[in-house]
Design a protein around this motif. Structure first.
Motif, PDB file in Angstrom:
ATOM      1  N   ASP A  96       0.858  -1.187   0.000  1.00  0.00           N
ATOM      2  CA  ASP A  96       0.000   0.000   0.000  1.00  0.00           C
ATOM      3  C   ASP A  96       0.895   1.239   0.000  1.00  0.00           C
ATOM      4  OD1 ASP A  96      -2.291  -1.624   0.197  1.00  0.00           O
ATOM      5  OD2 ASP A  96      -2.062  -1.737   2.371  1.00  0.00           O
ATOM      6  N   GLY A  97       1.234   1.721  -1.182  1.00  0.00           N
ATOM      7  CA  GLY A  97       2.088   2.894  -1.269  1.00  0.00           C
ATOM      8  C   GLY A  97       2.905   2.904  -2.546  1.00  0.00           C
ATOM      9  N   GLN A  98       3.600   4.023  -2.769  1.00  0.00           N
ATOM     10  CA  GLN A  98       4.405   4.224  -3.964  1.00  0.00           C
ATOM     11  C   GLN A  98       5.811   3.676  -3.745  1.00  0.00           C
ATOM     12  OE1 GLN A  98       3.521   5.403  -6.908  1.00  0.00           O
ATOM     13  NE2 GLN A  98       5.590   5.300  -7.779  1.00  0.00           N
ATOM     14  N   PRO A  99       6.356   2.879  -4.683  1.00  0.00           N
ATOM     15  CA  PRO A  99       7.735   2.416  -4.567  1.00  0.00           C
ATOM     16  C   PRO A  99       8.720   3.591  -4.581  1.00  0.00           C
ATOM     17  CG  PRO A  99       6.548   1.092  -6.172  1.00  0.00           C
ATOM     18  CD  PRO A  99       5.651   2.251  -5.827  1.00  0.00           C
ATOM     19  N   SER A 100       9.846   3.421  -3.893  1.00  0.00           N
ATOM     20  CA  SER A 100      10.845   4.481  -3.799  1.00  0.00           C
ATOM     21  C   SER A 100      12.238   3.884  -3.844  1.00  0.00           C
ATOM     22  CB  SER A 100      10.667   5.284  -2.501  1.00  0.00           C
ATOM     23  OG  SER A 100      10.848   4.447  -1.365  1.00  0.00           O
ATOM     24  N   ALA A 101      13.216   4.718  -4.252  1.00  0.00           N
ATOM     25  CA  ALA A 101      14.623   4.312  -4.305  1.00  0.00           C
ATOM     26  C   ALA A 101      15.463   5.465  -3.786  1.00  0.00           C
ATOM     27  CB  ALA A 101      15.031   3.947  -5.731  1.00  0.00           C
ATOM     28  N   ASP A 102      16.492   5.144  -2.999  1.00  0.00           N
ATOM     29  CA  ASP A 102      17.335   6.170  -2.380  1.00  0.00           C
ATOM     30  C   ASP A 102      18.784   5.708  -2.408  1.00  0.00           C
ATOM     31  OD1 ASP A 102      17.986   8.530  -1.096  1.00  0.00           O
ATOM     32  OD2 ASP A 102      17.792   7.642   0.894  1.00  0.00           O
ATOM     33  N   VAL A 103      19.694   6.666  -2.640  1.00  0.00           N
ATOM     34  CA  VAL A 103      21.125   6.388  -2.698  1.00  0.00           C
ATOM     35  C   VAL A 103      21.863   7.432  -1.875  1.00  0.00           C
ATOM     36  CG1 VAL A 103      23.166   6.261  -4.176  1.00  0.00           C
ATOM     37  CG2 VAL A 103      21.014   5.273  -4.954  1.00  0.00           C
ATOM     38  N   VAL A 104      22.815   6.970  -1.049  1.00  0.00           N
ATOM     39  CA  VAL A 104      23.678   7.865  -0.283  1.00  0.00           C
ATOM     40  C   VAL A 104      25.041   7.899  -0.961  1.00  0.00           C
ATOM     41  CG1 VAL A 104      24.768   8.290   1.950  1.00  0.00           C
ATOM     42  CG2 VAL A 104      22.439   7.380   1.848  1.00  0.00           C
ATOM     43  N   ALA A 105      25.508   9.087  -1.311  1.00  0.00           N
ATOM     44  CA  ALA A 105      26.757   9.248  -2.054  1.00  0.00           C
ATOM     45  C   ALA A 105      27.951   8.816  -1.206  1.00  0.00           C
ATOM     46  CB  ALA A 105      26.922  10.706  -2.487  1.00  0.00           C
ATOM     47  N   PRO A 106      29.034   8.335  -1.837  1.00  0.00           N
ATOM     48  CA  PRO A 106      30.225   7.947  -1.069  1.00  0.00           C
ATOM     49  C   PRO A 106      30.870   9.158  -0.406  1.00  0.00           C
ATOM     50  CG  PRO A 106      30.679   7.898  -3.427  1.00  0.00           C
ATOM     51  CD  PRO A 106      29.210   8.107  -3.289  1.00  0.00           C
ATOM     52  N   ALA A 107      31.342   8.949   0.835  1.00  0.00           N
ATOM     53  CA  ALA A 107      32.019  10.050   1.543  1.00  0.00           C
ATOM     54  C   ALA A 107      33.306  10.451   0.842  1.00  0.00           C
ATOM     55  CB  ALA A 107      32.299   9.626   2.983  1.00  0.00           C
ATOM     56  N   ARG A 108      33.978   9.471   0.252  1.00  0.00           N
ATOM     57  CA  ARG A 108      35.198   9.759  -0.509  1.00  0.00           C
ATOM     58  C   ARG A 108      35.279   8.792  -1.667  1.00  0.00           C
ATOM     59  NH1 ARG A 108      40.016   7.354  -0.844  1.00  0.00           N
ATOM     60  NH2 ARG A 108      39.369   5.880   0.792  1.00  0.00           N
ATOM     61  N   LEU A 109      35.696   9.276  -2.835  1.00  0.00           N
ATOM     62  CA  LEU A 109      35.794   8.422  -4.016  1.00  0.00           C
ATOM     63  C   LEU A 109      37.081   8.751  -4.757  1.00  0.00           C
ATOM     64  CD1 LEU A 109      34.554   6.369  -6.028  1.00  0.00           C
ATOM     65  CD2 LEU A 109      33.467   8.329  -7.179  1.00  0.00           C
ATOM     66  N   THR A 110      37.849   7.708  -5.095  1.00  0.00           N
ATOM     67  CA  THR A 110      39.047   7.860  -5.922  1.00  0.00           C
ATOM     68  C   THR A 110      38.912   6.957  -7.137  1.00  0.00           C
ATOM     69  OG1 THR A 110      40.241   6.108  -4.745  1.00  0.00           O
ATOM     70  CG2 THR A 110      40.496   8.369  -3.913  1.00  0.00           C
ATOM     71  N   VAL A 111      39.409   7.428  -8.258  1.00  0.00           N
ATOM     72  CA  VAL A 111      39.427   6.669  -9.503  1.00  0.00           C
ATOM     73  C   VAL A 111      40.871   6.606  -9.976  1.00  0.00           C
ATOM     74  CG1 VAL A 111      38.629   6.541 -11.885  1.00  0.00           C
ATOM     75  CG2 VAL A 111      37.087   7.362 -10.103  1.00  0.00           C
ATOM     76  N   LEU A 112      41.438   5.387 -10.023  1.00  0.00           N
ATOM     77  CA  LEU A 112      42.830   5.170 -10.398  1.00  0.00           C
ATOM     78  C   LEU A 112      43.761   6.028  -9.541  1.00  0.00           C
ATOM     79  CD1 LEU A 112      42.425   5.013 -14.287  1.00  0.00           C
ATOM     80  CD2 LEU A 112      42.805   3.092 -12.729  1.00  0.00           C
ATOM     81  N   GLY A 113      43.423   6.119  -8.273  1.00  0.00           N
ATOM     82  CA  GLY A 113      44.253   6.846  -7.322  1.00  0.00           C
ATOM     83  C   GLY A 113      44.014   8.334  -7.263  1.00  0.00           C
ATOM     84  N   LYS A 114      43.138   8.882  -8.076  1.00  0.00           N
ATOM     85  CA  LYS A 114      42.880  10.319  -8.101  1.00  0.00           C
ATOM     86  C   LYS A 114      41.542  10.622  -7.416  1.00  0.00           C
ATOM     87  CE  LYS A 114      43.565  12.576 -11.853  1.00  0.00           C
ATOM     88  NZ  LYS A 114      43.526  13.035 -13.261  1.00  0.00           N
ATOM     89  N   PRO A 115      41.515  11.605  -6.463  1.00  0.00           N
ATOM     90  CA  PRO A 115      40.231  11.988  -5.842  1.00  0.00           C
ATOM     91  C   PRO A 115      39.276  12.563  -6.888  1.00  0.00           C
ATOM     92  CG  PRO A 115      42.091  12.831  -4.581  1.00  0.00           C
ATOM     93  CD  PRO A 115      42.654  12.335  -5.879  1.00  0.00           C
ATOM     94  N   VAL A 116      38.027  12.156  -6.805  1.00  0.00           N
ATOM     95  CA  VAL A 116      37.025  12.551  -7.795  1.00  0.00           C
ATOM     96  C   VAL A 116      35.767  12.983  -7.071  1.00  0.00           C
ATOM     97  CG1 VAL A 116      35.544  11.750  -9.676  1.00  0.00           C
ATOM     98  CG2 VAL A 116      37.924  11.022  -9.574  1.00  0.00           C
ATOM     99  N   THR A 117      35.174  14.075  -7.563  1.00  0.00           N
ATOM    100  CA  THR A 117      33.847  14.497  -7.113  1.00  0.00           C
ATOM    101  C   THR A 117      32.854  14.139  -8.212  1.00  0.00           C
ATOM    102  OG1 THR A 117      34.768  16.318  -5.828  1.00  0.00           O
ATOM    103  CG2 THR A 117      32.434  16.434  -6.372  1.00  0.00           C
ATOM    104  N   VAL A 118      31.941  13.265  -7.893  1.00  0.00           N
ATOM    105  CA  VAL A 118      31.005  12.766  -8.902  1.00  0.00           C
ATOM    106  C   VAL A 118      29.892  13.765  -9.101  1.00  0.00           C
ATOM    107  CG1 VAL A 118      29.479  10.879  -9.544  1.00  0.00           C
ATOM    108  CG2 VAL A 118      31.557  10.407  -8.258  1.00  0.00           C
ATOM    109  N   GLY A 119      29.595  14.097 -10.353  1.00  0.00           N
ATOM    110  CA  GLY A 119      28.502  15.005 -10.665  1.00  0.00           C
ATOM    111  C   GLY A 119      27.149  14.351 -10.478  1.00  0.00           C
ATOM    112  N   LEU A 120      26.160  15.182 -10.175  1.00  0.00           N
ATOM    113  CA  LEU A 120      24.817  14.668  -9.926  1.00  0.00           C
ATOM    114  C   LEU A 120      23.966  14.590 -11.183  1.00  0.00           C
ATOM    115  CD1 LEU A 120      23.989  16.566  -6.601  1.00  0.00           C
ATOM    116  CD2 LEU A 120      24.864  14.235  -6.872  1.00  0.00           C
ATOM    117  N   TYR A 121      24.345  15.245 -12.261  1.00  0.00           N
ATOM    118  CA  TYR A 121      23.498  15.348 -13.452  1.00  0.00           C
ATOM    119  C   TYR A 121      24.160  14.757 -14.687  1.00  0.00           C
ATOM    120  CZ  TYR A 121      21.210  18.625 -10.338  1.00  0.00           C
ATOM    121  OH  TYR A 121      20.612  19.204  -9.240  1.00  0.00           O
TER     122      TYR A 121
END
Length: 332
Positions: free
Chosen positions: A154-179
């Protein structure tokens, strides 16, 4: 056979045809759907090209992949989870033992399905994701992230994601875009495209992927020439259960009383057999006046056969009566 027996047999046959009810197919009610839930901590779909062979080695693996279909309506399913390390033997890669592809302090996938609904969740803490041929450098490094999908009855399905506190790609810190995806290029190694939080919901389903990573690297190490493919981190989905069918109500056992007469009135003699066309188009064959036009039904066939049987029985009785009278006149 005497005339009386002939008339009796015709009457019995007509009554049998008139009283047999038509058969109707009763559609079966659809079974309720128990719903589904699915959770994967990390999923790798990679192609590894080797230096000394002209082939690609597929790497299709999942860490903590759990699915929960309900066994029967109203029976809750136990929560399911898994470990936090994914290793695999990748043929052709020159290193001792299996390749460690994912390693995390916490890697937990949980699914649930019961009469209230379905749900799936993933929690990942201090995780490193490696690619074959890159044992020293983590393809992805993240501190903590989670994803959850809920599909209540009884209700609408929902999905939620919590962004990583820190993310590195090939050893480089990365800020992931939201769009849109974030692309990271590393000279002499390759490129990685990271997209955060892909979520979809409908009236009955919900799904989310915390990170979706497109990989194209050229490590030229450990006999590995190129690694391409997709890595999905913290993937969840669910489908809501459908309600059980309602219990059908019992039909009344006695027919309601009507004001219809018990015997049909006698048909009046027809004085005029000419009919007039109703509307712009006239019928080719004109029905006799005094007869009502009605729509056909499932009982029309049995009624017609019964009427024909009664007419045949009456004709046989009349013929037998005339023969007896003629024989009696000849004897006198």
């Amino acid at each position: 056979m005497s005339s009386r027996r002939l008339v009796s047999a015709a009457a019995v046959a007509a009554c049998t045809l008139l009283t047999v009810p038509p058969a109707y197919a009763v559609p079966s009610a659809p079974a309720p759907s128990p719903g589904k839930a699915r959770a994967v901590t990390a999923e790798l779909a990679l192609d590894v090209s080797l230096l000394n062979k002209a082939i690609d080695v597929p790497v299709n693996l999942a860490l903590n992949k759990v699915e929960t279909p309900a066994q029967r309506w109203g029976s809750p399913q136990p929560e399911a989870g898994g470990g936090s390390v994914l290793t695999a033997k990748v043929d052709g890669v020159d290193q001792q033992g299996p390749v460690t592809l994912v390693k995390a302090d916490v890697g937990k996938s949980v699914t649930r399905s019961d009469a209230k609904g379905t749900a799936a969740s993933v929690q990942l803490v201090n995780a490193d994701v490696h690619a074959p041929g890159l044992p020293a450098t983590a393809l992805l490094g993240l501190e903590a992230m989670s994803a959850e999908a809920t599909c209540p009855v009884d209700g609408q399905p929902s999905a939620d994601v919590v962004a990583p506190a820190r993310l590195t790609v090939l050893g480089k810190p990365v800020t992931v875009g939201l769009y849109g995806p974030t692309k990271v290029d590393v000279p002499l190694v390759g490129s990685v495209s990271v997209e955060f939080s892909k979520r979809t919901t409908t009236s009955t389903t919900a799904a989310a992927s915390a990170l979706e990573v497109q990989v194209a690297v050229n490590p030229l190490n450990l006999n590995v020439a190129k690694v391409t493919g997709t890595i999905t981190v913290a993937s969840v989905s669910c489908e809501k259960p459908s309600a059980p069918p309602a219990t059908p109500t019992a039909a009344p056992t006695t027919a309601p009383a009507t004001d219809a007469p018990t015997s049909a009135p006698a048909v009046q003699p027809v004085a005029d057999t000419t009919t007039r066309a109703a509307g712009p188009q006239a019928a080719t064959e004109k029905p006799a006046a005094g007869l009502a036009a009605t729509g056909g039904s499932s009982a029309t066939g049995p009624l017609a056969v019964g009427a024909a049987t009664l007419v045949a029985g009456g004709a046989a009785a009349l013929w037998a009566t005339r023969r007896r009278r003629a024989a009696h006149a000849r004897r006198h």
